[in-house]
Design a protein around this motif. Structure first.
Motif, PDB file in Angstrom:
ATOM      1  N   ALA A  42      54.437  63.184   9.886  1.00 27.40           N
ATOM      2  CA  ALA A  42      55.321  61.962   9.449  1.00 27.40           C
ATOM      3  C   ALA A  42      55.134  62.134   7.810  1.00 27.40           C
ATOM      4  O   ALA A  42      56.239  61.678   7.327  1.00 27.40           O
ATOM      5  CB  ALA A  42      54.614  60.884  10.189  1.00 27.40           C
ATOM      6  N   CYS A  43      53.975  62.386   7.591  1.00 29.59           N
ATOM      7  CA  CYS A  43      53.944  62.345   5.999  1.00 29.59           C
ATOM      8  C   CYS A  43      54.661  63.646   5.370  1.00 29.59           C
ATOM      9  O   CYS A  43      55.077  63.162   4.133  1.00 29.59           O
ATOM     10  CB  CYS A  43      52.246  62.257   5.536  1.00 29.59           C
ATOM     11  N   GLU A  44      54.633  64.568   6.057  1.00 33.30           N
ATOM     12  CA  GLU A  44      55.289  65.797   5.471  1.00 33.30           C
ATOM     13  C   GLU A  44      56.777  65.496   5.294  1.00 33.30           C
ATOM     14  O   GLU A  44      57.376  65.967   4.597  1.00 33.30           O
ATOM     15  CB  GLU A  44      55.101  66.957   6.590  1.00 33.30           C
ATOM     16  N   LEU A  45      57.464  64.707   6.604  1.00 29.63           N
ATOM     17  CA  LEU A  45      58.783  64.080   6.475  1.00 29.63           C
ATOM     18  C   LEU A  45      59.122  63.268   5.499  1.00 29.63           C
ATOM     19  O   LEU A  45      60.044  63.480   4.898  1.00 29.63           O
ATOM     20  CB  LEU A  45      59.081  63.587   7.698  1.00 29.63           C
ATOM     21  N   ALA A  46      58.262  62.386   5.296  1.00 28.73           N
ATOM     22  CA  ALA A  46      58.178  61.238   4.305  1.00 28.73           C
ATOM     23  C   ALA A  46      58.201  61.925   2.734  1.00 28.73           C
ATOM     24  O   ALA A  46      59.159  61.512   1.969  1.00 28.73           O
ATOM     25  CB  ALA A  46      57.304  60.169   4.372  1.00 28.73           C
ATOM     26  N   SER A  47      57.578  62.904   2.649  1.00 25.22           N
ATOM     27  CA  SER A  47      57.354  63.624   1.258  1.00 25.22           C
ATOM     28  C   SER A  47      58.744  64.372   1.016  1.00 25.22           C
ATOM     29  O   SER A  47      59.254  64.450  -0.169  1.00 25.22           O
ATOM     30  CB  SER A  47      56.394  64.503   1.258  1.00 25.22           C
ATOM     31  N   ALA A  48      59.362  64.717   1.933  1.00 24.54           N
ATOM     32  CA  ALA A  48      60.675  65.589   2.019  1.00 24.54           C
ATOM     33  C   ALA A  48      61.974  64.741   1.919  1.00 24.54           C
ATOM     34  O   ALA A  48      62.925  65.217   1.146  1.00 24.54           O
ATOM     35  CB  ALA A  48      60.712  66.443   3.119  1.00 24.54           C
ATOM     36  N   PHE A  49      62.049  63.711   2.356  1.00 23.59           N
ATOM     37  CA  PHE A  49      63.224  62.680   2.517  1.00 23.59           C
ATOM     38  C   PHE A  49      62.996  61.131   1.908  1.00 23.59           C
ATOM     39  O   PHE A  49      61.993  60.768   2.612  1.00 23.59           O
ATOM     40  CB  PHE A  49      63.771  62.806   4.098  1.00 23.59           C
ATOM     41  N   ARG A  50      63.572  61.113   0.938  1.00 25.42           N
ATOM     42  CA  ARG A  50      63.586  59.694   0.381  1.00 25.42           C
ATOM     43  C   ARG A  50      64.117  58.534   1.559  1.00 25.42           C
ATOM     44  O   ARG A  50      65.010  58.900   2.117  1.00 25.42           O
ATOM     45  CB  ARG A  50      64.648  59.572  -0.714  1.00 25.42           C
ATOM     46  N   GLY A  51      63.438  57.245   1.576  1.00 20.53           N
ATOM     47  CA  GLY A  51      63.933  56.297   2.417  1.00 20.53           C
ATOM     48  C   GLY A  51      63.271  56.214   3.512  1.00 20.53           C
ATOM     49  O   GLY A  51      63.391  55.473   4.418  1.00 20.53           O
ATOM     50  N   LEU A  52      62.155  57.278   3.891  1.00 18.91           N
ATOM     51  CA  LEU A  52      61.448  57.108   5.137  1.00 18.91           C
ATOM     52  C   LEU A  52      60.251  56.773   4.729  1.00 18.91           C
ATOM     53  O   LEU A  52      59.611  57.473   3.775  1.00 18.91           O
ATOM     54  CB  LEU A  52      61.333  58.792   5.618  1.00 18.91           C
ATOM     55  N   THR A  53      59.538  55.824   5.438  1.00 19.12           N
ATOM     56  CA  THR A  53      58.161  55.396   5.475  1.00 19.12           C
ATOM     57  C   THR A  53      57.423  55.630   6.670  1.00 19.12           C
ATOM     58  O   THR A  53      58.008  55.853   7.648  1.00 19.12           O
ATOM     59  CB  THR A  53      58.105  53.960   5.038  1.00 19.12           C
ATOM     60  N   VAL A  54      56.004  55.708   6.776  1.00 17.98           N
ATOM     61  CA  VAL A  54      55.061  56.145   7.695  1.00 17.98           C
ATOM     62  C   VAL A  54      54.291  54.858   8.131  1.00 17.98           C
ATOM     63  O   VAL A  54      53.732  54.114   7.390  1.00 17.98           O
ATOM     64  CB  VAL A  54      54.548  57.222   7.506  1.00 17.98           C
ATOM     65  N   SER A  55      54.287  54.510   9.460  1.00 17.96           N
ATOM     66  CA  SER A  55      53.286  53.475   9.887  1.00 17.96           C
ATOM     67  C   SER A  55      52.454  54.390  10.834  1.00 17.96           C
ATOM     68  O   SER A  55      52.473  55.044  11.601  1.00 17.96           O
ATOM     69  CB  SER A  55      53.964  52.707  10.665  1.00 17.96           C
ATOM     70  N   ASN A  56      51.198  54.280  10.483  1.00 19.08           N
ATOM     71  CA  ASN A  56      50.004  54.803  11.181  1.00 19.08           C
ATOM     72  C   ASN A  56      49.060  53.715  11.610  1.00 19.08           C
ATOM     73  O   ASN A  56      47.642  54.033  11.318  1.00 19.08           O
ATOM     74  CB  ASN A  56      49.414  55.997  10.710  1.00 19.08           C
ATOM     75  N   SER A  69      43.515  61.905   7.177  1.00 22.85           N
ATOM     76  CA  SER A  69      43.541  63.177   6.126  1.00 22.85           C
ATOM     77  C   SER A  69      43.793  62.558   4.661  1.00 22.85           C
ATOM     78  O   SER A  69      44.537  61.317   4.793  1.00 22.85           O
ATOM     79  CB  SER A  69      44.708  64.081   6.309  1.00 22.85           C
ATOM     80  N   MET A  70      43.681  63.380   3.562  1.00 23.77           N
ATOM     81  CA  MET A  70      44.044  62.767   2.388  1.00 23.77           C
ATOM     82  C   MET A  70      45.472  62.550   2.273  1.00 23.77           C
ATOM     83  O   MET A  70      45.845  61.634   1.517  1.00 23.77           O
ATOM     84  CB  MET A  70      43.744  64.119   1.476  1.00 23.77           C
ATOM     85  N   ALA A  71      46.367  63.340   2.886  1.00 28.36           N
ATOM     86  CA  ALA A  71      47.965  62.931   2.853  1.00 28.36           C
ATOM     87  C   ALA A  71      48.133  61.349   3.211  1.00 28.36           C
ATOM     88  O   ALA A  71      49.097  60.961   2.596  1.00 28.36           O
ATOM     89  CB  ALA A  71      48.523  64.083   3.631  1.00 28.36           C
ATOM     90  N   LEU A  72      47.392  61.260   4.200  1.00 24.79           N
ATOM     91  CA  LEU A  72      47.483  59.882   4.749  1.00 24.79           C
ATOM     92  C   LEU A  72      47.017  58.617   3.837  1.00 24.79           C
ATOM     93  O   LEU A  72      47.837  57.639   3.700  1.00 24.79           O
ATOM     94  CB  LEU A  72      47.017  59.457   6.058  1.00 24.79           C
ATOM     95  N   ARG A  73      45.977  58.885   3.293  1.00 27.98           N
ATOM     96  CA  ARG A  73      45.457  57.908   2.366  1.00 27.98           C
ATOM     97  C   ARG A  73      46.625  57.919   0.965  1.00 27.98           C
ATOM     98  O   ARG A  73      46.658  56.856   0.340  1.00 27.98           O
ATOM     99  CB  ARG A  73      44.203  58.297   1.785  1.00 27.98           C
ATOM    100  N   GLY A  74      47.163  59.230   0.748  1.00 28.59           N
ATOM    101  CA  GLY A  74      47.991  59.007  -0.471  1.00 28.59           C
ATOM    102  C   GLY A  74      49.045  58.033  -0.073  1.00 28.59           C
ATOM    103  O   GLY A  74      49.882  57.861  -1.035  1.00 28.59           O
ATOM    104  N   LEU A  75      49.699  58.184   0.860  1.00 28.11           N
ATOM    105  CA  LEU A  75      50.779  57.652   1.641  1.00 28.11           C
ATOM    106  C   LEU A  75      50.683  55.941   1.891  1.00 28.11           C
ATOM    107  O   LEU A  75      51.515  55.197   2.357  1.00 28.11           O
ATOM    108  CB  LEU A  75      51.445  58.039   2.550  1.00 28.11           C
ATOM    109  N   ALA A  76      49.269  55.637   1.856  1.00 24.18           N
ATOM    110  CA  ALA A  76      48.978  54.182   2.086  1.00 24.18           C
ATOM    111  C   ALA A  76      49.939  53.087   1.273  1.00 24.18           C
ATOM    112  O   ALA A  76      50.333  52.078   2.171  1.00 24.18           O
ATOM    113  CB  ALA A  76      47.619  53.904   1.465  1.00 24.18           C
ATOM    114  N   ARG A  77      50.559  53.576   0.161  1.00 25.85           N
ATOM    115  CA  ARG A  77      51.322  52.413  -0.428  1.00 25.85           C
ATOM    116  C   ARG A  77      52.786  52.317   0.358  1.00 25.85           C
ATOM    117  O   ARG A  77      53.172  51.299   0.012  1.00 25.85           O
ATOM    118  CB  ARG A  77      51.469  52.668  -2.017  1.00 25.85           C
TER     119      ARG A  77
END
Length: 177
Positions: A42-56, A69-77
């Motif tokens: 999900a984070c890989e998708l959110a990084s590649a496409f604008r307008g997608l957010t991730v809820s975990n 993972s670090m990727a998840l913490r980086g997308l916390a905002r």
């Protein structure tokens, strides 16, 4: 003049890799913490496409939630609560449906279906990421979900290497891009 060239760049109109996709309306994909690898995809998708957010949103007691993972913490905002999700990402790899997380994931899928949350399935094919044959899921998925038509919709295949980008585009389109 291309007479002295041994190869030419080729662009096929409409090919997936050349499409620049964005989400026109806010889209939030929920990755169950009981679904190993789902949050990373999900984070890989959110990084590649604008307008997608991730809820975990963490599932208390889940062993998967302790492995963020670090990727998840980086997308916390960019993370929203699960009740605002527009889709659920069901990531299918060799670790899906196993042990306690498998039971918890089955409950999450049942709840998502009851809530009419669109479930988008991604089937991992990269052995380095736990890729396996799809037939495995007919052995590991709870029979109640299979009988209920979980696999009626096709899962999008996630391939490695140069095919990964196309896999992500197909997933993004399934999410509404």
């Amino acid at each position: 003049n291309f007479l002295d060239k041994t190869s030419l760049p080729l662009c096929v109109p409409g090919e997936l890799e050349s499409q620049s996709l964005v989400f026109s309306k806010q889209t939030t994909v929920w990755a169950s913490p009981a679904n190993p690898g789902a949050a990373e995809l999900a984070c890989e998708l959110a990084s590649a496409f604008r307008g997608l957010t991730v809820s975990n949103v963490a599932d208390v007691g889940s062993s998967a939630s302790a492995r963020q993972s670090m990727a998840l913490r980086g997308l916390a905002r960019r993370t929203r609560r699960a009740d605002r999700a527009t889709h659920m990402l069901l990531y299918l790899n060799q670790n899906t449906w196993l042990e306690d997380d498998g039971e918890r994931l089955a409950e999450h899928v049942k709840q998502a279906r009851e809530d009419k949350l669109k479930i988008v399935m991604a089937h991992e094919n990269d052995p380095a990421l736990g890729g396996c044959q799809f037939s495995r899921f007919f052995e590991t998925t709870p029979q109640e979900l299979i009988a209920g038509g979980l696999y009626t919709d096709l899962a999008k295949s996630c391939f490695p290497g140069r095919h990964r980008k196309v896999s992500l585009v197909l997933l993004a389109k399934s999410l509404g891009a």
